[in-house]
Design a protein around this motif. Structure first.
Motif, PDB file in Angstrom:
ATOM      1  N   HIS A   1       0.882  -1.478  -0.298  1.00  0.00           N
ATOM      2  CA  HIS A   1      -0.001  -0.405   0.259  1.00  0.00           C
ATOM      3  C   HIS A   1       0.571   1.055   0.247  1.00  0.00           C
ATOM      4  O   HIS A   1       0.446   2.625  -0.237  1.00  0.00           O
ATOM      5  CB  HIS A   1      -1.093  -0.201   1.098  1.00  0.00           C
ATOM      6  N   PHE A   2       1.819   1.666  -0.035  1.00  0.00           N
ATOM      7  CA  PHE A   2       3.378   2.226  -0.069  1.00  0.00           C
ATOM      8  C   PHE A   2       3.692   2.628  -0.584  1.00  0.00           C
ATOM      9  O   PHE A   2       4.791   3.008  -1.451  1.00  0.00           O
ATOM     10  CB  PHE A   2       4.073   1.906   1.338  1.00  0.00           C
ATOM     11  N   VAL A   3       3.692   1.415  -2.699  1.00  0.00           N
ATOM     12  CA  VAL A   3       4.512   1.284  -3.187  1.00  0.00           C
ATOM     13  C   VAL A   3       3.399   1.242  -4.517  1.00  0.00           C
ATOM     14  O   VAL A   3       2.465   1.661  -4.813  1.00  0.00           O
ATOM     15  CB  VAL A   3       5.637   0.090  -3.406  1.00  0.00           C
ATOM     16  N   ASP A   4       4.363   3.093  -5.472  1.00  0.00           N
ATOM     17  CA  ASP A   4       3.518   2.753  -6.804  1.00  0.00           C
ATOM     18  C   ASP A   4       3.875   1.788  -7.918  1.00  0.00           C
ATOM     19  O   ASP A   4       3.584   2.022  -8.606  1.00  0.00           O
ATOM     20  CB  ASP A   4       3.065   4.239  -7.177  1.00  0.00           C
ATOM     21  N   LYS A   5       4.754   1.391  -7.883  1.00  0.00           N
ATOM     22  CA  LYS A   5       5.890   0.060  -8.972  1.00  0.00           C
ATOM     23  C   LYS A   5       6.041  -1.038  -7.911  1.00  0.00           C
ATOM     24  O   LYS A   5       6.371  -1.305  -6.575  1.00  0.00           O
ATOM     25  CB  LYS A   5       6.674   1.001 -10.035  1.00  0.00           C
ATOM     26  N   ARG A   6       6.875  -2.379  -8.441  1.00  0.00           N
ATOM     27  CA  ARG A   6       7.352  -3.307  -7.756  1.00  0.00           C
ATOM     28  C   ARG A   6       8.326  -2.684  -7.630  1.00  0.00           C
ATOM     29  O   ARG A   6       8.733  -1.805  -8.450  1.00  0.00           O
ATOM     30  CB  ARG A   6       7.060  -4.565  -9.290  1.00  0.00           C
ATOM     31  N   LEU A   7       8.626  -3.117  -6.444  1.00  0.00           N
ATOM     32  CA  LEU A   7       9.742  -2.800  -5.152  1.00  0.00           C
ATOM     33  C   LEU A   7      10.645  -4.240  -5.236  1.00  0.00           C
ATOM     34  O   LEU A   7      10.008  -5.635  -4.915  1.00  0.00           O
ATOM     35  CB  LEU A   7       9.094  -2.666  -4.061  1.00  0.00           C
ATOM     36  N   PHE A   8      11.793  -4.547  -5.955  1.00  0.00           N
ATOM     37  CA  PHE A   8      12.605  -5.733  -5.727  1.00  0.00           C
ATOM     38  C   PHE A   8      13.678  -5.767  -3.863  1.00  0.00           C
ATOM     39  O   PHE A   8      14.623  -5.113  -4.433  1.00  0.00           O
ATOM     40  CB  PHE A   8      13.069  -6.100  -6.736  1.00  0.00           C
ATOM     41  N   VAL A   9      13.346  -6.150  -3.776  1.00  0.00           N
ATOM     42  CA  VAL A   9      13.864  -6.269  -2.143  1.00  0.00           C
ATOM     43  C   VAL A   9      15.026  -7.845  -2.524  1.00  0.00           C
ATOM     44  O   VAL A   9      15.390  -8.328  -2.143  1.00  0.00           O
ATOM     45  CB  VAL A   9      13.416  -6.399  -0.712  1.00  0.00           C
ATOM     46  N   LYS A  10      16.166  -7.106  -2.805  1.00  0.00           N
ATOM     47  CA  LYS A  10      17.559  -8.311  -2.892  1.00  0.00           C
ATOM     48  C   LYS A  10      18.406  -8.498  -1.337  1.00  0.00           C
ATOM     49  O   LYS A  10      18.296  -8.049  -0.479  1.00  0.00           O
ATOM     50  CB  LYS A  10      18.648  -7.532  -3.488  1.00  0.00           C
ATOM     51  N   HIS A  11      18.935  -9.830  -1.073  1.00  0.00           N
ATOM     52  CA  HIS A  11      19.329 -10.205  -0.351  1.00  0.00           C
ATOM     53  C   HIS A  11      20.062 -11.433  -0.365  1.00  0.00           C
ATOM     54  O   HIS A  11      19.676 -12.175  -1.571  1.00  0.00           O
ATOM     55  CB  HIS A  11      18.130 -10.404   0.773  1.00  0.00           C
ATOM     56  N   LYS A  12      20.797 -11.607   0.025  1.00  0.00           N
ATOM     57  CA  LYS A  12      21.520 -13.097   0.166  1.00  0.00           C
ATOM     58  C   LYS A  12      20.718 -14.365   0.862  1.00  0.00           C
ATOM     59  O   LYS A  12      20.164 -14.114   2.072  1.00  0.00           O
ATOM     60  CB  LYS A  12      23.208 -12.989   0.514  1.00  0.00           C
ATOM     61  N   VAL A  13      21.114 -15.517   0.750  1.00  0.00           N
ATOM     62  CA  VAL A  13      20.759 -16.654   1.425  1.00  0.00           C
ATOM     63  C   VAL A  13      21.860 -17.685   1.594  1.00  0.00           C
ATOM     64  O   VAL A  13      22.108 -17.585   0.125  1.00  0.00           O
ATOM     65  CB  VAL A  13      19.286 -16.921   1.151  1.00  0.00           C
TER      66      VAL A  13
END
Length: 428
Positions: free
Chosen positions: A263-275
């Motif tokens: 509800h707080f982003v107006d386009k897709r947000l990619f959250v990158k992380h290592k696993v």
């Protein structure tokens, strides 16, 4: 009702399975399983399993191992029963003291400070019950874990009644308190107050306050939560600011985190992380499958490192005002990830105490069933890495919370910390 006792041989088989899981499946981010101290604790527990026990006694015996590992996602399930004896009140540990935050006993009012129970000082009681927690840091997460256990003192100590010495309004008093079963307690609580959902919303002028006490719900409750969010943002389009209060939120499901953030982003947000994932047959269907890696028996025990992304998709209505997240020092797991994303991607500002935990955390535990004691252990096989190991979330507006302020909030008397947060919003 007397719990069935389990033969020592069966207890030992379940215990050895736990140790195998910790050695072969656990990601062990601080390499504690390899330490001599771990071996010493394991040997100490083994010696206790030489007599018949029920599942509750087994839990008490093995808890020190999980306390030592200091990972709130690595634990043994507490074998709760509705017939367990409990106090007809709620005790809570705040800054190394025990307070009454809810009471069905007329002679022991809310905000009473408990000095001793059956002559045992509160400090000694807290120390005793630390071994049954999964956390060693002095945080509100540990305080919550201890608080949940000390309310079960009648069960832990096998007593139907105790004498509580407490201080209230400058006077010291003693009262004998009879225990009730958990079933009886819940029945009485339901009569005295309405049960609450794990979320709610209210307005203070142009400022909205969205309280989310947990991200841990699913099924119909999750569907209801989605509709609740839609309604909040649809009916409150004139809000200038939104406070998202996640104090005492110790995590849950990332899917719910992403639902809120949508509800707080107006386009897709990619959250990158290592696993980092431990290659183990015990992690095959969970940790390994989650990152698209197959178990390789020729690389047993190897740590596999990969990069992954979570995608946060916009959800209408999208809120265009300012976002503020109110935190305390013990938020954990999915709540920490929520705060990290809000801050790192410029979604909003963080207000409150500095959280103890880093966004780098083990994944939620993989369930493994212990067939003899008929309970589960949760063994994380992967580690999410978002930032350098030493990094912690630093609030944009850090607040120091007093004991009195925390008690006001815990007892529902008032919320001075929220009031301070609103002052910050209005002055910015």
């Amino acid at each position: 009702m007397v719990a069935a006792k389990i033969e020592p041989e069966k207890l030992q088989r379940d215990f050895e399975f736990i140790i195998t899981l910790l050695k072969e499946a656990y990601i062990d981010p601080y390499e504690l399983v390899e330490s001599p101290e771990f071996t010493k604790i394991v040997d100490s527990v083994r010696k206790k399993l030489d007599k018949p026990m029920d599942s509750f006694e087994f839990f008490k015996a093995v808890s020190p191992i999980f306390h030592y590992l200091n990972d709130y996602h690595c634990n043994i399930e507490f074998p709760i029963s509705y017939d367990f004896q409990i106090f007809p009140m709620t005790l809570y540990v705040v800054n190394d003291n025990i307070y009454v935050v809810f009471s069905l006993v007329d002679d022991i009012p809310v905000k009473s400070k408990v000095l001793a129970i059956d002559g045992i000082p509160s400090a000694q009681i807290i120390k005793e019950f630390e071994q049954y927690t999964n956390t060693r840091e002095n945080t509100s997460l540990k305080e919550r874990e201890i608080s949940r256990r000390i309310n079960l003192i009648p069960t832990f100590w096998n007593k139907r009644s105790v004498e509580i010495e407490f201080e209230y309004d400058g006077f010291t008093k003693r009262e004998k308190v009879s225990a009730v079963t958990i079933r009886e307690y819940r029945r009485k609580v339901q009569k005295s107050e309405k049960s609450k959902l794990p979320y709610e919303f209210e307005r203070k002028g142009s400022i909205g306050i969205l309280r989310i006490w947990s991200f841990k719900f699913k099924g119909n409750l999750f569907a209801d939560f989605r509709e609740f969010l839609n309604e909040v943002f649809e009916k409150n389009k004139d809000m200038t600011d939104l406070v998202i209060d996640i104090r005492r939120n110790f995590g849950g499901r990332l899917r719910i985190v992403f639902e809120v953030l949508g509800h707080f982003v107006d386009k897709r947000l990619f959250v990158k992380h290592k696993v980092k994932v431990k290659n183990s047959k015990y992690n095959d269907q969970e940790a390994l499958a989650r990152v698209g890696v197959r178990y390789d028996k020729n690389a047993e025990g190897k740590i596999i490192e990969t990069t992954s992304s979570w995608v946060i998709t916009p959800r209408n209505p999208v809120f265009k005002g300012r976002v503020w997240v109110l935190v305390d020092n013990g938020i954990a797991s999915a709540a920490i990830i929520f705060v990290d994303i809000v801050q790192k991607y410029g979604i909003g500002k963080i207000v409150g105490e500095k959280p103890v935990y880093s966004p780098n955390l083990t994944s939620e535990g993989t369930e493994h069933y212990l067939p003899n004691v008929k309970t589960y252990v949760f063994i994380p096989g992967s580690l999410y890495i978002f930032c350098p190991q030493s990094n912690r979330i630093i609030p944009d507006y850090e607040l120091v919370i007093t004991t009195e302020e925390k008690l006001e909030w815990l007892t529902g008397s008032s919320d001075p910390v929220l009031e301070r947060a609103i002052e910050i919003i209005e002055n910015n």
